[in-house]
Design an enzyme around this catalytic site. Sequence first.
Site, PDB file in Angstrom:
ATOM      1  N   HIS A   1       0.820  -1.231   0.000  1.00 30.18           N
ATOM      2  CA  HIS A   1       0.000   0.000   0.000  1.00 30.18           C
ATOM      3  C   HIS A   1       0.847   1.272   0.000  1.00 30.18           C
ATOM      4  O   HIS A   1       0.300   2.370  -0.091  1.00 30.18           O
ATOM      5  CB  HIS A   1      -0.931   0.028   1.216  1.00 30.18           C
ATOM      6  CG  HIS A   1      -1.895  -1.123   1.274  1.00 30.18           C
ATOM      7  ND1 HIS A   1      -2.723  -1.448   0.222  1.00 30.18           N
ATOM      8  CD2 HIS A   1      -2.153  -2.037   2.253  1.00 30.18           C
ATOM      9  CE1 HIS A   1      -3.453  -2.513   0.553  1.00 30.18           C
ATOM     10  NE2 HIS A   1      -3.114  -2.887   1.769  1.00 30.18           N
ATOM     11  N   ALA A   2       2.168   1.137   0.152  1.00 27.89           N
ATOM     12  CA  ALA A   2       3.021   2.335   0.189  1.00 27.89           C
ATOM     13  C   ALA A   2       3.245   2.857  -1.226  1.00 27.89           C
ATOM     14  O   ALA A   2       3.649   2.116  -2.119  1.00 27.89           O
ATOM     15  CB  ALA A   2       4.363   2.009   0.847  1.00 27.89           C
TER      16      ALA A   2
END
Length: 308
Positions: free
Chosen positions: A129-130
């Site tokens: 998700h980064a």
Amino acid sequence: MVPIVYHPRYNITAFGLERLHPFDGRKYGRIRDALIQRGLRRPNDFIRPAPARRYELAKVHTPDYLGSLWSSNVLAGILEVPAVRRLPWWLIDWRILGPMRLAAGGTIEACRLALEHGLAVNLGGGFHHAAADRGGGFCVYADIPIAARLLHDEGRLRTVLVVDLDAHQGNGVASIFRGWIWARILDVYEHNLFPLHKEPEDYPLPVPPGMTGSDYLEVVHAALPHVLDEVRPDLVVYNAGSDPFDGDPLTRLKLSANDLVDRDLLVVTEARDRGIPVAMVLSGGYSALSWKIHADAVEALLTRFDRA
Ligand SMILES: [Zn+2]
């Protein structure tokens, strides 16, 4: 022997605060211990990575984002643990970000080893998700794009394919890859889960909540061989989240532990049958059994792919 990358400091403990998050911060060590107990590896067989360095993080992340990580407020948001706001930055860096930089270094190491040996496993990482300029969903550093970018810049790979079978969409990886024509993502994810806003992807495969293991494996089996043949990547990074498990508190997919073992065998075997190297990373998994599912899957992989 299939190289397995692990460091004792992967395990996240911050004076009990880690228990405020559904994530089992000690699962990495439990997997390592299980592999030793089962006689598959000796303690000295695990490869200890170096932490991802500043210039490696900066290959993908913006200076503003990396600077913002000094703020306890910013980190409390990314980690979804409001109490982190009360911790001093140095404690967060020591107990939370340090382990995450090590796990990111582990993904870099596993990708290098995969290119050499055909298959390598990082018992951590998969922070999908980064994005370049933001974190989220417990993910701070975009370890997979960082590793891919480094190896691409070194001339070690021309194309990379991420196969993301964590139950959540790999929105961070997808947003970074959109600007890189040499990097593709195949992503099977439960469609109503976090993140609310889905990123456009090369091969998105949203699946409905409640899907059983046989249907899920059918989806993977119908898509993966075709995508491998179309992309013909120099490396597959397999994001093997265990959260499609029936019993995971954050998802509603219905895969059994055995289905997840079959899934991991399927992905790695399809790639290896084509001579494509695979680096596997663990990503999400929030049930108390997550460590055991990964240990069983890695055991099955070692049984098939270890050579004396
Ligand atoms: Zn997930």
